[in-house]
Design a protein around this motif. Structure first.
Motif, PDB file in Angstrom:
ATOM      1  N   LEU A 400       0.804  -1.228   0.000  1.00 39.54           N
ATOM      2  CA  LEU A 400       0.000   0.000   0.000  1.00 39.54           C
ATOM      3  C   LEU A 400       0.835   1.275   0.000  1.00 39.54           C
ATOM      4  O   LEU A 400       0.283   2.367   0.070  1.00 39.54           O
ATOM      5  N   ARG A 401       2.152   1.154  -0.091  1.00 36.94           N
ATOM      6  CA  ARG A 401       2.984   2.353   0.065  1.00 36.94           C
ATOM      7  C   ARG A 401       2.746   3.376  -1.031  1.00 36.94           C
ATOM      8  O   ARG A 401       2.951   4.576  -0.831  1.00 36.94           O
ATOM      9  N   ARG A 405       1.682   8.154  -0.959  1.00 37.02           N
ATOM     10  CA  ARG A 405       2.172   9.342  -1.651  1.00 37.02           C
ATOM     11  C   ARG A 405       1.037  10.174  -2.248  1.00 37.02           C
ATOM     12  O   ARG A 405       1.276  11.255  -2.778  1.00 37.02           O
ATOM     13  N   LEU A 406      -0.198   9.649  -2.178  1.00 34.69           N
ATOM     14  CA  LEU A 406      -1.337  10.361  -2.749  1.00 34.69           C
ATOM     15  C   LEU A 406      -1.877  11.399  -1.776  1.00 34.69           C
ATOM     16  O   LEU A 406      -1.846  11.192  -0.554  1.00 34.69           O
ATOM     17  N   PRO A 407      -2.405  12.510  -2.295  1.00 40.94           N
ATOM     18  CA  PRO A 407      -3.112  13.468  -1.424  1.00 40.94           C
ATOM     19  C   PRO A 407      -4.313  12.791  -0.764  1.00 40.94           C
ATOM     20  O   PRO A 407      -4.887  11.836  -1.303  1.00 40.94           O
ATOM     21  N   LYS A 428     -10.947  -4.672  -5.195  1.00 37.62           N
ATOM     22  CA  LYS A 428     -11.837  -3.935  -4.306  1.00 37.62           C
ATOM     23  C   LYS A 428     -11.204  -3.720  -2.930  1.00 37.62           C
ATOM     24  O   LYS A 428     -11.178  -2.599  -2.407  1.00 37.62           O
ATOM     25  N   SER A 429     -10.685  -4.799  -2.346  1.00 40.85           N
ATOM     26  CA  SER A 429     -10.104  -4.706  -1.008  1.00 40.85           C
ATOM     27  C   SER A 429      -8.863  -3.811  -1.001  1.00 40.85           C
ATOM     28  O   SER A 429      -8.667  -3.017  -0.081  1.00 40.85           O
ATOM     29  N   LEU A 430      -8.027  -3.920  -2.063  1.00 42.54           N
ATOM     30  CA  LEU A 430      -6.822  -3.096  -2.126  1.00 42.54           C
ATOM     31  C   LEU A 430      -7.172  -1.620  -2.156  1.00 42.54           C
ATOM     32  O   LEU A 430      -6.570  -0.807  -1.439  1.00 42.54           O
ATOM     33  N   LEU A 431      -8.146  -1.257  -2.985  1.00 41.68           N
ATOM     34  CA  LEU A 431      -8.563   0.149  -3.056  1.00 41.68           C
ATOM     35  C   LEU A 431      -9.116   0.631  -1.717  1.00 41.68           C
ATOM     36  O   LEU A 431      -8.812   1.740  -1.264  1.00 41.68           O
ATOM     37  N   HIS A 432      -9.932  -0.206  -1.111  1.00 45.48           N
ATOM     38  CA  HIS A 432     -10.532   0.196   0.166  1.00 45.48           C
ATOM     39  C   HIS A 432      -9.471   0.406   1.240  1.00 45.48           C
ATOM     40  O   HIS A 432      -9.445   1.449   1.903  1.00 45.48           O
ATOM     41  N   ARG A 433      -8.573  -0.559   1.400  1.00 45.84           N
ATOM     42  CA  ARG A 433      -7.573  -0.446   2.455  1.00 45.84           C
ATOM     43  C   ARG A 433      -6.548   0.640   2.137  1.00 45.84           C
ATOM     44  O   ARG A 433      -6.032   1.297   3.032  1.00 45.84           O
TER      45      ARG A 433
END
Length: 650
Positions: A400-401, A405-407, A428-433
């Motif tokens: 998730l690193r 770096r995203l706002p 789905k889970s990756l985006l959520h977490r």
């Protein structure tokens, strides 16, 4: 290893409470069946049940000790073991002229307290919960070990302060203390979310726990003054923004691996000190295998124990048998079936004091019962994951690193996008977490309910009482650490002491068996805390440094085996004939309608049986609470306790 209980009165009437303490102490007779006892003066009464392990003939408790000029100044009750007691006794003799009448570890505690005061706890290498009454100063000192291996419950009211190894004994004293037995709705919500009751709470509002790494001082008529003496720390290091090292070994790393092997070997050697036979639990994992492999160096006749299930895919027995053969240990297996699993649940929940929704504690109870037929002490591998980075979830910050770096606005947008993606769709889970901060997404190794499901099942749901209520102060303590170290910090204060160590203590002591955990040793932690994150999760694995350190100690078939936890087939049993009817009847008969929405729970059970959603862990959490409520609140469930002389209050 024992069960202790005490009452400090505000008005010098301790003598009138001796019979009451004796009865209440008997509620935990299983913790020390060898030798019950009481002691009192005007202000304080101690109750005690001893499981004799060291200096069996002489180290009776309550123990009296003092300097030559005041030979009976102190009285001690002590649950646990001090593994460096021989070194402490020698140091106290040499430096302070201390004299001892026994060969046990209890006198080392009291002498250290006499000469060093509260700082003595920092010299103790072991697991402990103890109480020292100073008959001259008229003060009570309570302490608990750094990691929370041994329990200590507290309750204070107009009638004084009570303390003990098990909550059920303190429930016998609420009338004398002048406190009620009301439940704590905040603790109930915490339990439902986390699957255990986090320290210092219990499900009874009037009874708290002395937290791990804390000591307290109490005087007659006063509230306990609690201080923290140990906080696990990790060095501050930058976390990689691109890639992690491959796990290549340099001289500095190799030196650390050797240091890990040496300190763990020393810890196991000291944990083998006993005047009775010591065995070892052995699963299919690296942690228990390492402990057993080191233990057999000190006892060639070591017996190891494991448990499993007949259902395929839910047993590590074969791996454990292979490991035992590889190290040369005699091995004993206990296989648990669904019928005896269900039949034992009320008894197990009674021993727990508060529910713990970890199904693995049931087979642990059975293997402890089997082990007690052969030994009085066992070693086990608890704590290695928290100290050395063993949970797979610790690798999540790497995946998730990029989100870091995203706002914030873009991260929240990713979360909204994930909400629109159907369940089961990849990503789905990756985006959520990834849309959440570490503080928002991680609060330990288990979360049964999200907010929506929690609102559906709890009558008194309050969003401010969820996980952040528990974890926010812990994250504040670990501010500045890399995310892996912060996750370890959270688990040391939550999952380890709320689930892992509670089930280890309660299930073994239920069978009058002492369990020792060599990984949770202050000297081992001093080495583990220095490891950089890339020696925890490097090379696509977990516990990288520990695995490297154990290359010459554990068999090859275990060294790089993937961590499985302890698989228990409740998902299948709750959906099938093994457990569905039992679960439905438990829900139907439970008198918890004022706390839980039972219609929603029945719907969850039916969804699970039909294969719509895997609700097994959520259902198990609620079922364990219902059984607990039936035992301790409704009194409608009476466990089949072996010793039928326990008080009727069961």
């Amino acid at each position: 290893m024992c069960g202790l209980l005490g009452l400090l009165t505000p008005d010098g009437t301790a003598g009138t409470a001796v019979d009451l303490l004796s009865t209440a102490s008997h509620c935990m007779r299983h913790r020390g069946p060898d030798e019950p006892g009481t002691w009192h003066d005007d202000d304080l009464v101690f109750g005690f049940n001893r499981l004799s392990i060291i200096d069996i003939e002489h180290s009776h408790q309550p123990l009296r000790w003092g300097p030559p000029e005041q030979p009976d100044r102190y009285a001690l009750v002590f649950n646990g073991e001090i593994y460096n007691y021989l070194e402490l006794r020698e140091q106290l003799r040499r430096d302070d002229g201390a004299q001892f009448a026994t060969e046990g570890d209890g006198e080392a505690i009291v002498a250290a307290f006499h000469h060093w005061g509260p700082a003595a706890v920092g010299h103790l290498r072991g697991m402990f919960a103890f109480a020292i009454w100073d008959t001259v100063d008229r003060s009570l000192f309570l302490a608990r070990d750094p990691f929370g291996i041994k329990p200590m419950f507290l309750a204070t009211g107009p009638g004084g302060t009570a303390f003990g190894s098990e909550k059920k004994s303190l429930l016998e004293l609420t009338g004398r203390l002048g406190v009620g037995d009301d439940l704590d709705p905040r603790a109930i919500e915490h339990y439902t979310v986390l699957q255990y009751v986090p320290e210092p709470e219990t499900l009874h509002a009037a009874i708290r726990r002395l937290e791990s790494g804390c000591h307290a001082t109490v005087r007659p008529g006063e509230e306990p003054r609690i201080e923290r003496y140990f906080t696990p720390t990790f060095p501050v290091r930058p976390f990689p923004t691109t890639r992690i090292r491959s796990g290549a070994t340099d001289d500095a790393s190799q030196a650390r691996y050797e240091e890990i092997a040496d300190v763990l070997s020393d810890s196991v050697a000291k944990h083998m000190r006993a005047d009775v036979t010591v065995g070892s639990f052995l699963s299919g994992g690296i942690d228990s295998t390492a402990i057993a492999a080191l233990a057999i160096r000190h006892n060639p006749d070591l017996i190891t124990f494991t448990t499993g299930f007949e259902r395929q895919g839910y047993s590590e027995v074969d791996v454990a048998v292979e490991s035992a053969e590889a190290i040369g240990a005699k091995h004993i297996v206990k296989v648990v079936g669904p019928d005896e699993f269900i039949a034992a649940i009320p008894e197990i929940v009674w021993y727990l004091d508060d529910p713990v929704a970890d199904p693995a504690l049931v087979p642990l109870y059975f293997v402890a019962k089997e082990a007690r037929k052969h030994v009085k002490v066992v070693l086990s591998g608890e704590g290695a994951d928290e100290l050395f980075g063993g949970y797979t979830i610790y690798k999540e910050p790497l995946s998730l690193r990029g989100f870091d770096r995203l706002p914030t606005a873009l991260r929240r947008l990713a979360g909204r996008v994930s909400d629109r993606i159907p369940e089961g769709v990849r990503g789905k889970s990756l985006l959520h977490r990834g849309s959440l901060t570490l503080e928002e997404r991680y609060y330990g190794n288990a979360r049964s309910f999200d907010d929506a499901r929690l609102r559906a099942v709890l009558r008194d749901y309050r969003p401010e009482w969820t996980h952040t209520d528990v974890t926010a102060p812990l994250y504040a303590m670990s501010d500045g650490l890399d995310p892996v170290a912060r996750m370890q910090h959270i688990d040391l204060f939550t999952w380890l002491r709320g689930d892992i160590l509670v089930k280890a203590d309660k299930m073994t002591m239920a069978n009058s068996l002492e369990l020792r955990v060599p990984f949770l040793d202050p000297e081992v932690f001093k080495v583990a805390e220095t490891l950089p994150f890339d020696e925890k999760i490097a090379h696509g694995t977990t516990k990288y440094a520990l695995r490297q350190a154990l290359e010459k100690i554990v068999p090859p078939h275990v060294l790089h085996r993937r961590k499985l936890g302890f698989p228990v087939p409740i998902r299948h049993w709750l959906a099938g004939t093994e457990m569905f009817d039992w679960a439905h009847e438990t829900i139907e008969h439970s008198q918890t309608d004022h706390i839980l929405n039972k219609n929603a729970i029945v719907e969850m059970l039916n969804e699970h049986r039909e294969g719509i959603t895997d609700n097994s862990r959520r259902l198990w959490t609620l079922l364990m609470f219902m059984v607990w409520h039936g035992i301790f609140v409704e009194k409608s469930i009476v466990p089949d306790i072996r010793d039928q002389t326990y008080p009727v209050r069961l």
